[in-house]
Design an enzyme around this catalytic site. Structure first.
Site, PDB file in Angstrom:
ATOM      1  N   ASP A 209       0.667  -1.079   0.413  1.00 39.19           N
ATOM      2  CA  ASP A 209       0.051   0.341   0.364  1.00 39.19           C
ATOM      3  C   ASP A 209       0.988   1.201   0.029  1.00 39.19           C
ATOM      4  OD1 ASP A 209       0.076   1.292   3.213  1.00 39.19           O
ATOM      5  OD2 ASP A 209       0.538  -1.063   3.306  1.00 39.19           O
ATOM      6  N   ASP A 211       0.770   3.796   2.280  1.00 37.56           N
ATOM      7  CA  ASP A 211       0.493   4.400   3.615  1.00 37.56           C
ATOM      8  C   ASP A 211      -1.118   5.310   3.306  1.00 37.56           C
ATOM      9  OD1 ASP A 211       0.831   3.863   6.323  1.00 37.56           O
ATOM     10  OD2 ASP A 211       2.202   6.247   6.371  1.00 37.56           O
TER      11      ASP A 211
END
Ligand SMILES: CSC[C@H]1O[C@H](OP(=O)(O)O)[C@H](O)[C@@H]1O
Ligand SMILES: Nc1ncnc2[nH]cnc12
Length: 291
Positions: A209, A211
């Site tokens: 991801d 974040d």
């Protein structure tokens, strides 16, 4: 010569190693506490492997609830010489895409309140963490990733945060301003303890991801991490299998001395050492304490 035994710590989404031959789960007791789970002993090709799921099977343990000392001590007792952590991480850089693997080479420890040393009053030691990962192990991971055609980046800084909550946007920008590359919750104090136990350590960080700093991506959630890990599990397993199959039979001496980290680290005079602590240090520091 020391026989090489490859240890694998499986992070989120990696609770066993399907390619492990003759695998057997065995309990390894540690004077430091309770390891996250039993250890799975087996081999891939001719290489002996010891696998430990960091959060336990079923992901029972939170990052702050893991007994990192018990894990590292148990792996040392099991004969591990070289230790590879496989970890899910958030990306702090545009060019590190979800699905990429980053073979990190530096850490920033932002954890608080975790016990981060085997040593202390009665046997004080200060090991170097200037270069926290073992270059030969990194090179072997690089070769394995190249052979398996797995997109990867060599080098990068991993911020270890306490969690379990993910970061705020302000924190994520702060870590980016430090030029950090990826963020996770587990590789500290694991890497410090591996160094104290004279295990050569490296991390395969799997980006799941962005974040929460990226304007075009939603903030990270567990569902998203698990979804991306699911898409990349096969790659991680192929990488570990190739690394293991091509691993040398003898442990290669570490050019930065990670496997001899205690040679110049102990400062407590022999007659001032605490026998009870020395007894607990039998596996971690037996090589130097026996001198
Ligand atoms: C499930 S998302 C957060 C969780 O995943 C990472 O764990 P690991 O390094 O064991 O793969 C991260 O550090 C958090 O513990
Ligand atoms: N963004 C993130 N922050 C902390 N740990 C993570 N593990 C996976 N993604 C993460």
């Amino acid at each position: 010569m020391t026989k090489a035994v490859l240890g694998i710590i499986g992070g989120s989404g990696l609770y066993d190693l399907p390619g492990l031959e003759d695998a057997e789960w065995r309990t390894v007791e540690s004077p430091w506490g309770t390891p996250s789970d039993q250890l799975s002993f087996g081999r891939i090709g001719a290489t002996p492997i010891v696998f430990l799921p960091r959060h336990g099977r079923g992901h029972r343990l939170a990052p702050s609830g893991i007994d990192y000392r018990a894990n590292i001590d148990a792996l040392k007792r099991a004969g591990v010489t070289d230790l590879v952590s496989v970890s899910a991480v958030g990306s702090l850089k545009q060019e590190l895409f979800p699905g990429d693997f980053v073979i990190v080479d530096q850490f920033i420890d932002r954890t608080v309140g975790r016990v981060s040393t085997f040593f202390g009053n009665g046997c004080v030691a200060h090991v170097s963490m200037a270069h926290p990962v073992a270059p030969r192990l990194v090179e072997r991971i690089r070769l394995a990733a190249a052979a398996e055609d797995i997109p990867h980046h060599i080098g990068g800084t991993y911020v270890a945060m306490e969690g379990p909550q993910f970061s705020s946007v302000a924190e994520s920008h702060l870590y980016r301003s430090w030029n950090a590359d990826v963020i996770g919750m587990t590789n500290m104090p694991e890497a410090k303890l591996a160094r104290e136990a004279e295990l050569s350590y490296a991390t395969i960080a799997m980006v799941t991801d962005y974040d929460c700093w990226h304007p075009n991506h939603a903030a990270v959630t567990v569902d998203e991490v698990i979804r991306v890990l699911g898409e990349n599990r096969d790659k991680a397993q192929r990488l570990v299998a190739r690394l293991a199959r091509d691993f040398p039979a003898e442990h290669e001496p570490c050019p930065i001395g990670s496997d001899r980290a205690l040679d110049h680290a102990l400062i407590t005079a022999p007659d001032a050492r605490d026998p009870a602590l020395l007894a607990r240090l039998d596996a971690v520091a037996g090589r130097v304490l026996a001198r």
